[in-house]
Scaffold this motif. Sequence first.
Motif, PDB file in Angstrom:
ATOM      1  N   THR A  68      37.798  36.008   8.732  1.00 34.43           N
ATOM      2  CA  THR A  68      37.659  34.653   8.181  1.00 34.43           C
ATOM      3  C   THR A  68      36.211  34.170   8.172  1.00 34.43           C
ATOM      4  OG1 THR A  68      39.908  34.085   8.858  1.00 34.43           O
ATOM      5  CG2 THR A  68      38.408  32.250   8.401  1.00 34.43           C
ATOM      6  N   ILE A 118      33.711  33.391   4.969  1.00 27.52           N
ATOM      7  CA  ILE A 118      33.043  32.101   4.770  1.00 27.52           C
ATOM      8  C   ILE A 118      31.540  32.318   4.612  1.00 27.52           C
ATOM      9  CG2 ILE A 118      32.432  29.910   5.889  1.00 27.52           C
ATOM     10  CD1 ILE A 118      35.299  30.053   7.185  1.00 27.52           C
ATOM     11  N   PRO A 120      36.050  27.017   4.381  1.00 27.55           N
ATOM     12  CA  PRO A 120      36.843  26.598   5.540  1.00 27.55           C
ATOM     13  C   PRO A 120      37.600  25.302   5.283  1.00 27.55           C
ATOM     14  CG  PRO A 120      34.566  26.003   5.869  1.00 27.55           C
ATOM     15  CD  PRO A 120      34.629  26.795   4.584  1.00 27.55           C
ATOM     16  N   LEU A 144      39.203  23.731  10.393  1.00 25.54           N
ATOM     17  CA  LEU A 144      38.391  24.855  10.846  1.00 25.54           C
ATOM     18  C   LEU A 144      36.937  24.426  11.040  1.00 25.54           C
ATOM     19  CD1 LEU A 144      37.973  27.742  11.698  1.00 25.54           C
ATOM     20  CD2 LEU A 144      37.913  28.410   9.266  1.00 25.54           C
TER      21      LEU A 144
END
Length: 99
Positions: A36, A40, A47, A51
Amino acid sequence: MNQYQQEFIQNLKELRCQKQFSQAKLSELCNVATGTIGNIECGISKPSFDLILNMARVLDVHPATLFSKHSSFASADSENKKMLQLIKQQIEVFLEKSE
């Protein structure tokens, strides 16, 4: 990719490296899938608000810092500075309500 996303990515990378976290470690600490943070930082994904708040907590910074540490806001005109202040205030209100 727009300027704000690029600045967010630059700030995220710098703050992550200052804490000496790998992308995988930051992902683990934020309770998200291993790739993840990498996605990003590569601009592949964006996000969620939750997050962003979680990353800021783990990195021990105000959430607005992720957007403004190396941003054009530093040299921005007064209208943009007012906008940043408003964003910071709204985040503070949100954080107070979620406690």
